[in-house]
Design an enzyme around this catalytic site. Structure first.
Site, PDB file in Angstrom:
ATOM      1  N   GLY A   1      33.952  10.087  -6.411  1.00  0.00           N
ATOM      2  CA  GLY A   1      33.921   8.708  -5.937  1.00  0.00           C
ATOM      3  C   GLY A   1      34.131   7.668  -7.020  1.00  0.00           C
ATOM      4  N   HIS A   2      34.334   8.076  -8.266  1.00  0.00           N
ATOM      5  CA  HIS A   2      34.428   7.118  -9.387  1.00  0.00           C
ATOM      6  C   HIS A   2      35.578   7.487 -10.300  1.00  0.00           C
ATOM      7  CE1 HIS A   2      33.033   4.765 -12.934  1.00  0.00           C
ATOM      8  NE2 HIS A   2      32.423   4.039 -12.025  1.00  0.00           N
ATOM      9  N   TYR A   3      36.691   7.239 -10.108  1.00  0.00           N
ATOM     10  CA  TYR A   3      37.412   6.797  -8.920  1.00  0.00           C
ATOM     11  C   TYR A   3      38.388   7.902  -8.601  1.00  0.00           C
ATOM     12  CZ  TYR A   3      35.522   2.367 -10.572  1.00  0.00           C
ATOM     13  OH  TYR A   3      34.684   1.374 -11.014  1.00  0.00           O
TER      14      TYR A   3
ATOM     15  N   ILE B   1      36.995   8.167 -13.903  1.00  0.00           N
ATOM     16  CA  ILE B   1      36.375   7.649 -15.124  1.00  0.00           C
ATOM     17  C   ILE B   1      34.894   8.013 -15.074  1.00  0.00           C
ATOM     18  CG2 ILE B   1      35.805   5.576 -16.453  1.00  0.00           C
ATOM     19  CD1 ILE B   1      38.219   4.217 -15.085  1.00  0.00           C
TER      20      ILE B   1
END
Length: 142
Positions: free
Chosen positions: A49-51, A56
């Site tokens: 989810g990041h990203y 990252i």
């Protein structure tokens, strides 16, 4: 110096929140510091989810990795063995570059102040010799 199984004997953290893979150097007699690293894999849960399009490593997890490095030093001291490290705060936090899948996140944390069970660590995280994150980490041992 310490492999993952030995680190797990010292720290209470476990997957997916154990963020130090190896300790390469440690001094708990004079300077009170740890050098180690985290291999940042594309399979890390946080990258979902990041990203998803540009993964990252979250900055807060870089700080957590530094805190865990410092905790290895503190919890290796006889008087703190078996205790729980607690975050008390951060100061002077700076992020200077991205940490991405495939990076080796080198960790250095030196305990610069220790009064009873409360202290301050100075942490520097780097990739390929370049600083990506630095922070002053305040902690307590419970």
């Amino acid at each position: 110096m310490l492999k993952i199984e030995e680190i797990k004997e010292i720290l209470p953290h476990r997957y997916p929140f154990l963020l130090i893979d190896r300790v390469t150097e440690m001094d708990i007699e004079e300077k009170l510091f740890v050098k180690g690293y985290k291999n940042v894999s594309a399979n890390e849960q946080f990258f979902q989810g990041h990203y998803p399009q540009e993964p990252i490593m979250p900055g807060v997890l870089q700080i957590e990795a530094l805190a865990q490095a410092g905790a290895v030093a503190i919890l290796s001291m006889e008087k703190f063995k078996g205790k729980t490290p607690l975050f008390a705060g951060t100061n002077k936090v700076r992020f200077k570059a991205k940490v991405v899948p495939g990076d080796r996140l080198d960790l250095y944390c030196e305990i610069v102040k220790l009064k009873g069970p409360i202290g301050i660590g100075k942490g520097i995280a780097s990739v390929d010799g370049k600083t990506v994150c630095e922070a002053e980490i305040l902690f307590a041992i419970g």
